[in-house]
Design an enzyme around this catalytic site. Structure first.
Site, PDB file in Angstrom:
ATOM      1  CG  ASP A  28      -1.807  -1.139   1.107  1.00  0.00           C
ATOM      2  OD1 ASP A  28      -2.273  -1.296  -0.009  1.00  0.00           O
ATOM      3  OD2 ASP A  28      -2.500  -1.635   2.278  1.00  0.00           O
TER       4      ASP A  28
ATOM      5  CE1 TYR B 283       3.704  -6.125   3.402  1.00  0.00           C
ATOM      6  CE2 TYR B 283       2.621  -8.631   3.445  1.00  0.00           C
ATOM      7  CZ  TYR B 283       2.921  -7.134   2.812  1.00  0.00           C
ATOM      8  OH  TYR B 283       2.478  -7.227   1.506  1.00  0.00           O
TER       9      TYR B 283
END
Length: 253
Positions: free
Chosen positions: A61, A119
């Site tokens: 993002d 992540y």
């Protein structure tokens, strides 16, 4: 380098990239907006003379960073990997770098063939904020209760419907994912929350990290974590943490 459509068959390359996402509207190309994909594809065009799509393992993002984003490219270019790395990096902005290039099987697809992604969300813990951490970590004035955070993380691991942690309404139709690991690690500068799953929904890691951080700071109970997960309602969970602390760390195939 010019290309000849009657020349040899396309070569499939697997690229590993790192980037500081602060200046970009995420990975995916968007008209009129700076994106990592657009910058990489423009570098490919400059080096090879051909416009080719570069597909990544996932769409990070806006503002999110990557240490090892994996992508694939199909090209007629026959330059050796090390030569191609140097050429691409010479045409990329300083906040994007190609770390590795390998030949891949013809059918390799960076997104479809990815089995797991990891992540981490990074926190800088110090009484006062530090200017060199402001782009890459969320500042906390005091160390939270790490044991409580780890207990909260254990509740969220496993295969669940993570609808409570999805921002994009389109993802809510299929929000079941397997969260193989959610762990909290102390670092010299603060904390990192690592998440490994078979796939992630939009803002999912930032929402998960935000929830277990609230447990660590006493603003949410462990019982509340289970209730939020079971609710399958985004309104039940706290807001996602800001993107600048999030890094794509590893993609497994």
């Amino acid at each position: 380098m010019s290309t000849d459509p009657t020349g040899p068959a396309l070569r499939t390359l697997r690229l590993t990239l790192a980037y500081d996402g602060a200046a970009y509207q995420g990975w995916q190309r968007q008209p009129g907006r700076p994106t990592v994909q657009a910058a990489v594809e423009e570098a490919v065009r400059a080096v090879t003379g051909a416009r080719r799509a570069v597909h990544a393992s996932g769409r990070t993002d806006s503002g999110v960073h990557a240490l090892a984003q994996v992508a694939h490219l199909r090209t007629e270019c026959r330059l050796a990997a090390e030569t191609l790395i140097r050429a691409l990096n010479a045409n990329l902005p300083g906040d994007i770098v190609v770390r590795r290039i390998e030949d891949a099987p013809p059918g390799f697809h960076a997104r479809h063939h990815a089995r797991r992604k990891t992540y981490f969300y990074q926190f800088h813990v110090a009484p006062e904020r530090h200017p060199f951490w402001r782009r890459f970590a969320l500042h906390l004035r005091a160390m939270p209760d790490v044991d409580a955070m780890r207990q909260a993380a254990a509740i969220l691991q496993g295969r669940h419907d993570f609808r409570s942690f999805v921002t994009n309404g389109r993802d809510q139709e299929d929000a079941v994912r397997t969260l193989y690991a959610l762990r909290v690690q102390r670092t010299r500068s603060g904390l990192r929350v690592f998440a490994t799953a078979d796939g992630f929904l939009q803002h999912m890691v930032r929402a998960l990290a935000g929830l277990i951080m609230r447990v660590g700071t006493g603003r949410e109970s462990l019982g509340g974590v289970a209730d939020i997960l079971a609710a399958r309602d985004r309104c039940a969970a706290p807001a996602s943490l800001p993107p600048h602390g999030l890094f794509l760390w590893k993609v497994e195939y």
